[in-house]
Design an enzyme around this catalytic site. Structure first.
Site, PDB file in Angstrom:
ATOM      1  N   GLU A  41       0.823  -1.205   0.000  1.00  0.00           N
ATOM      2  CA  GLU A  41       0.000   0.000   0.000  1.00  0.00           C
ATOM      3  C   GLU A  41       0.861   1.261   0.000  1.00  0.00           C
ATOM      4  O   GLU A  41       0.604   2.202  -0.752  1.00  0.00           O
ATOM      5  CB  GLU A  41      -0.920   0.040   1.229  1.00  0.00           C
ATOM      6  CG  GLU A  41      -1.873  -1.123   1.336  1.00  0.00           C
ATOM      7  CD  GLU A  41      -1.334  -2.254   2.204  1.00  0.00           C
ATOM      8  OE1 GLU A  41      -0.187  -2.704   1.971  1.00  0.00           O
ATOM      9  OE2 GLU A  41      -2.060  -2.696   3.105  1.00  0.00           O
ATOM     10  N   CYS A 101      -0.343   1.393   7.190  1.00  0.00           N
ATOM     11  CA  CYS A 101      -0.842   1.654   5.835  1.00  0.00           C
ATOM     12  C   CYS A 101      -2.149   2.440   5.865  1.00  0.00           C
ATOM     13  O   CYS A 101      -2.364   3.328   5.045  1.00  0.00           O
ATOM     14  CB  CYS A 101      -1.013   0.341   5.083  1.00  0.00           C
ATOM     15  SG  CYS A 101       0.563  -0.481   4.770  1.00  0.00           S
TER      16      CYS A 101
END
Length: 153
Positions: free
Chosen positions: A60, A91
């Protein structure tokens, strides 16, 4: 393939799964991500924690950085992230700061997923959708850890 299917959520998640398979082959935890803007993939990434010796090199984070570089903007408020596993809190925090419009994730992370640890960490205007290709995403992760256990015996 019809035009509709090329721009479907399932199509984009399959692209994220292809990234996860690259991570699997590289002996990384198999998580893959793609960022889509205006029906176009603008960033692709997979976990590279081991390769880069960097605990922040999650799919991510790498995809967010690539998308921001592509757009020349720190905000992804017109973009959608497709990721094979529920983001961790790190993330999810990066997604918060990017102000991403939508997040789709496949499998839930029952141990380290942000929803378990801090469900409010995602930006309040970000739409979150779950379960697209969850079984395939989950099986890839399980297969990875079975392989790792076999190799460590």
């Amino acid at each position: 393939m019809s035009e509709l299917s090329i721009h479907s959520d399932e199509h984009y998640m399959k692209q994220a799964l292809k990234e996860a398979e690259k991570a699997y082959e590289d002996r990384e935890i198999p998580v893959g991500a793609v960022v889509v803007c205006n029906n176009r993939i603008i960033a692709r990434a997979h976990n590279q924690v081991e390769r880069l010796n960097d605990v922040t090199a999650h799919a991510e984070v790498l995809a967010i950085t690539a998308a921001q570089n592509h757009l020349g903007s720190r905000y992804l408020d017109q973009c959608t992230l497709y990721v094979t596993l529920e983001p961790c809190c790190m993330c999810a925090g990066a997604l918060y700061w990017s102000q991403i419009k939508k997040v789709y994730f496949g499998a839930r992370d029952e141990k380290r997923g942000y929803q378990l640890l801090n469900p409010d960490i995602i930006h309040p205007q970000t739409e979150v959708h779950t379960g697209i290709l969850a079984e395939e995403s989950s099986e890839l992760i399980k297969s990875f850890f079975r392989r790792m256990r076999r190799n460590n015996k």
